[in-house]
Design a protein around this motif. Sequence first.
Motif, PDB file in Angstrom:
ATOM      1  N   PRO A 179       0.342  36.391  36.189  1.00  0.00           N
ATOM      2  CA  PRO A 179       1.105  35.644  35.324  1.00  0.00           C
ATOM      3  C   PRO A 179       2.327  34.913  35.915  1.00  0.00           C
ATOM      4  O   PRO A 179       3.020  34.095  35.568  1.00  0.00           O
ATOM      5  N   GLU A 180       2.901  35.898  36.941  1.00  0.00           N
ATOM      6  CA  GLU A 180       4.278  35.370  37.446  1.00  0.00           C
ATOM      7  C   GLU A 180       3.839  34.526  38.463  1.00  0.00           C
ATOM      8  O   GLU A 180       4.961  33.811  39.140  1.00  0.00           O
ATOM      9  N   GLY A 181       2.629  34.280  39.068  1.00  0.00           N
ATOM     10  CA  GLY A 181       2.585  33.248  40.053  1.00  0.00           C
ATOM     11  C   GLY A 181       2.379  31.790  39.425  1.00  0.00           C
ATOM     12  O   GLY A 181       2.419  31.557  38.399  1.00  0.00           O
ATOM     13  N   PRO A 182       2.189  30.927  40.383  1.00  0.00           N
ATOM     14  CA  PRO A 182       2.073  29.446  40.085  1.00  0.00           C
ATOM     15  C   PRO A 182       0.740  29.384  39.243  1.00  0.00           C
ATOM     16  O   PRO A 182      -0.225  30.144  39.348  1.00  0.00           O
ATOM     17  N   PRO A 183       0.497  28.344  38.566  1.00  0.00           N
ATOM     18  CA  PRO A 183      -0.562  27.871  37.718  1.00  0.00           C
ATOM     19  C   PRO A 183      -1.768  28.059  38.843  1.00  0.00           C
ATOM     20  O   PRO A 183      -1.643  27.515  39.751  1.00  0.00           O
ATOM     21  N   ALA A 184      -2.775  28.491  38.295  1.00  0.00           N
ATOM     22  CA  ALA A 184      -4.251  28.600  39.156  1.00  0.00           C
ATOM     23  C   ALA A 184      -5.414  28.527  38.355  1.00  0.00           C
ATOM     24  O   ALA A 184      -5.449  28.484  37.070  1.00  0.00           O
ATOM     25  N   SER A 185      -6.309  27.932  39.044  1.00  0.00           N
ATOM     26  CA  SER A 185      -7.813  27.574  38.352  1.00  0.00           C
ATOM     27  C   SER A 185      -8.773  27.889  39.505  1.00  0.00           C
ATOM     28  O   SER A 185      -8.614  27.361  40.729  1.00  0.00           O
ATOM     29  N   PHE A 186      -9.910  28.518  38.940  1.00  0.00           N
ATOM     30  CA  PHE A 186     -10.919  29.151  39.901  1.00  0.00           C
ATOM     31  C   PHE A 186     -12.333  28.916  39.396  1.00  0.00           C
ATOM     32  O   PHE A 186     -12.556  28.871  38.219  1.00  0.00           O
TER      33      PHE A 186
ATOM     34  N   ILE B  84      -4.572  21.419  32.116  1.00  0.00           N
ATOM     35  CA  ILE B  84      -4.225  20.584  31.057  1.00  0.00           C
ATOM     36  C   ILE B  84      -2.735  20.831  30.464  1.00  0.00           C
ATOM     37  O   ILE B  84      -2.489  20.138  29.602  1.00  0.00           O
ATOM     38  N   SER B  85      -2.527  22.322  30.390  1.00  0.00           N
ATOM     39  CA  SER B  85      -1.519  22.874  29.691  1.00  0.00           C
ATOM     40  C   SER B  85      -0.836  23.721  30.258  1.00  0.00           C
ATOM     41  O   SER B  85      -0.929  24.133  31.569  1.00  0.00           O
ATOM     42  N   ARG B  86       0.013  24.483  29.537  1.00  0.00           N
ATOM     43  CA  ARG B  86       0.688  25.803  30.081  1.00  0.00           C
ATOM     44  C   ARG B  86      -0.199  26.812  29.840  1.00  0.00           C
ATOM     45  O   ARG B  86      -0.930  27.258  28.787  1.00  0.00           O
ATOM     46  N   PRO B  87      -0.700  27.563  31.038  1.00  0.00           N
ATOM     47  CA  PRO B  87      -1.509  28.701  30.850  1.00  0.00           C
ATOM     48  C   PRO B  87      -1.230  29.924  30.299  1.00  0.00           C
ATOM     49  O   PRO B  87      -0.006  30.022  30.101  1.00  0.00           O
ATOM     50  N   PRO B  88      -1.898  30.820  29.626  1.00  0.00           N
ATOM     51  CA  PRO B  88      -1.438  32.117  29.011  1.00  0.00           C
ATOM     52  C   PRO B  88      -1.129  33.026  29.897  1.00  0.00           C
ATOM     53  O   PRO B  88      -1.645  32.961  31.187  1.00  0.00           O
ATOM     54  N   ARG B  89      -0.243  33.892  29.492  1.00  0.00           N
ATOM     55  CA  ARG B  89       0.341  34.911  30.585  1.00  0.00           C
ATOM     56  C   ARG B  89      -0.705  36.086  30.612  1.00  0.00           C
ATOM     57  O   ARG B  89      -0.624  37.125  30.217  1.00  0.00           O
ATOM     58  N   VAL B  90      -1.834  35.988  31.184  1.00  0.00           N
ATOM     59  CA  VAL B  90      -2.995  36.692  31.546  1.00  0.00           C
ATOM     60  C   VAL B  90      -2.842  37.078  32.949  1.00  0.00           C
ATOM     61  O   VAL B  90      -2.791  36.294  33.841  1.00  0.00           O
ATOM     62  N   TYR B  91      -3.607  38.344  33.162  1.00  0.00           N
ATOM     63  CA  TYR B  91      -3.933  38.804  34.682  1.00  0.00           C
ATOM     64  C   TYR B  91      -5.671  38.502  34.665  1.00  0.00           C
ATOM     65  O   TYR B  91      -6.267  38.698  33.801  1.00  0.00           O
TER      66      TYR B  91
ATOM     67  N   THR C 258     -13.880  30.168  43.949  1.00  0.00           N
ATOM     68  CA  THR C 258     -13.228  28.868  44.686  1.00  0.00           C
ATOM     69  C   THR C 258     -12.123  28.395  43.731  1.00  0.00           C
ATOM     70  O   THR C 258     -11.898  28.198  42.934  1.00  0.00           O
ATOM     71  N   THR C 259     -10.757  28.624  44.518  1.00  0.00           N
ATOM     72  CA  THR C 259      -9.541  28.207  44.043  1.00  0.00           C
ATOM     73  C   THR C 259      -9.485  26.558  44.215  1.00  0.00           C
ATOM     74  O   THR C 259      -9.422  25.983  45.150  1.00  0.00           O
ATOM     75  N   LEU C 260      -9.175  26.166  43.045  1.00  0.00           N
ATOM     76  CA  LEU C 260      -9.204  24.456  42.930  1.00  0.00           C
ATOM     77  C   LEU C 260      -7.764  24.139  43.295  1.00  0.00           C
ATOM     78  O   LEU C 260      -6.774  24.880  42.955  1.00  0.00           O
ATOM     79  N   ASP C 261      -7.363  22.911  43.517  1.00  0.00           N
ATOM     80  CA  ASP C 261      -6.145  22.171  43.812  1.00  0.00           C
ATOM     81  C   ASP C 261      -5.776  21.932  42.475  1.00  0.00           C
ATOM     82  O   ASP C 261      -6.242  20.743  41.954  1.00  0.00           O
ATOM     83  N   VAL C 262      -4.877  22.684  41.700  1.00  0.00           N
ATOM     84  CA  VAL C 262      -4.574  22.160  40.445  1.00  0.00           C
ATOM     85  C   VAL C 262      -4.138  20.844  40.122  1.00  0.00           C
ATOM     86  O   VAL C 262      -4.307  20.215  39.382  1.00  0.00           O
ATOM     87  N   GLU C 263      -3.080  20.635  41.117  1.00  0.00           N
ATOM     88  CA  GLU C 263      -2.521  19.247  40.765  1.00  0.00           C
ATOM     89  C   GLU C 263      -3.582  18.169  41.084  1.00  0.00           C
ATOM     90  O   GLU C 263      -3.563  17.004  40.224  1.00  0.00           O
ATOM     91  N   SER C 264      -4.336  18.143  41.871  1.00  0.00           N
ATOM     92  CA  SER C 264      -5.427  17.119  42.226  1.00  0.00           C
ATOM     93  C   SER C 264      -6.344  17.017  41.281  1.00  0.00           C
ATOM     94  O   SER C 264      -6.682  15.948  40.645  1.00  0.00           O
TER      95      SER C 264
ATOM     96  N   THR D  30     -15.085  20.941  27.229  1.00  0.00           N
ATOM     97  CA  THR D  30     -16.229  21.770  26.930  1.00  0.00           C
ATOM     98  C   THR D  30     -16.004  23.184  27.526  1.00  0.00           C
ATOM     99  O   THR D  30     -16.320  24.033  26.808  1.00  0.00           O
ATOM    100  N   HIS D  31     -15.680  23.530  28.497  1.00  0.00           N
ATOM    101  CA  HIS D  31     -15.383  24.734  29.069  1.00  0.00           C
ATOM    102  C   HIS D  31     -14.232  25.394  28.192  1.00  0.00           C
ATOM    103  O   HIS D  31     -14.580  26.535  27.669  1.00  0.00           O
ATOM    104  N   LEU D  32     -13.181  24.899  27.701  1.00  0.00           N
ATOM    105  CA  LEU D  32     -12.288  25.283  26.772  1.00  0.00           C
ATOM    106  C   LEU D  32     -12.801  25.736  25.403  1.00  0.00           C
ATOM    107  O   LEU D  32     -12.520  26.728  24.742  1.00  0.00           O
ATOM    108  N   ALA D  33     -13.868  24.781  24.824  1.00  0.00           N
ATOM    109  CA  ALA D  33     -14.366  25.209  23.563  1.00  0.00           C
ATOM    110  C   ALA D  33     -15.210  26.392  23.633  1.00  0.00           C
ATOM    111  O   ALA D  33     -15.248  27.306  22.757  1.00  0.00           O
TER     112      ALA D  33
END
Length: 226
Positions: A43-50, A86-93, A103-109, A126-129
């Motif tokens: 959670p101390e790292g930059p926003p990330a999505s995989f 789309i928003s601020r991520p939760p502080r999870v590990y 596969t690490t996505l380019d979050v900004e793109s 759909t994923h978040l729901a």
Amino acid sequence: MSTSGLAREDVDFLSLLSDANRRCLLEGSKRTVFPAGSIAFHPEGPPASFLVERGLARAYYSVPDGRQATVTFIHAHELIGGTALISRPPRVYVQVVVESTLTTLDVESVRNLAMTEIEVTIAVATHLAARVRNAFQLIAVRSLGNIRERLAYDLLDRACRSQLTVGRLEVRATHSDLADSIGSSREVVSRALRDLRVAKILETAPGIIRVVDPMHLAAIVRAFVI
């Protein structure tokens, strides 16, 4: 437990997108193989999505005294970190339970893509729901699941915490400890452990239980129906 109702809802994220949007979403992404027991996101790292190509991951909260709470388990073809798109991520590990390809996505793109392509926006929503529904279900299985399901969750949760400290998926607890934890009796838990051992999901020794097939254990939890 009745088999009527709704089972865990799995979302193959990429299948929700057209070929063109899939290519755009994966542009600038990076595929990485993470070893079992590693931390894919802090959670101390930059926003990330995989995207999970294969394997199993666990998202959990942690507090300074070391206590942890599992939020969800993430399986192949699912998205990790959709909130970061789309928003601020939760502080999870995010812990990698078995060797996994992410596969690490380019979050900004992807954020920019979601602003212009409604299909991408709908896929993330759909994923978040589905993630919310599955989180509710993970809470419910701990008290409403049958003995096998409650025990599977308890063992997997304990083993994941152990993996972070000793590097192995193992549980150091007596049958009585496990029975108290899931609200059952020692005799019932002993029979359930025997069945899991016969199925080669676990190995047992005095005072220790080794999880040898965490994917199978996770599948038992995943199959819980409400």
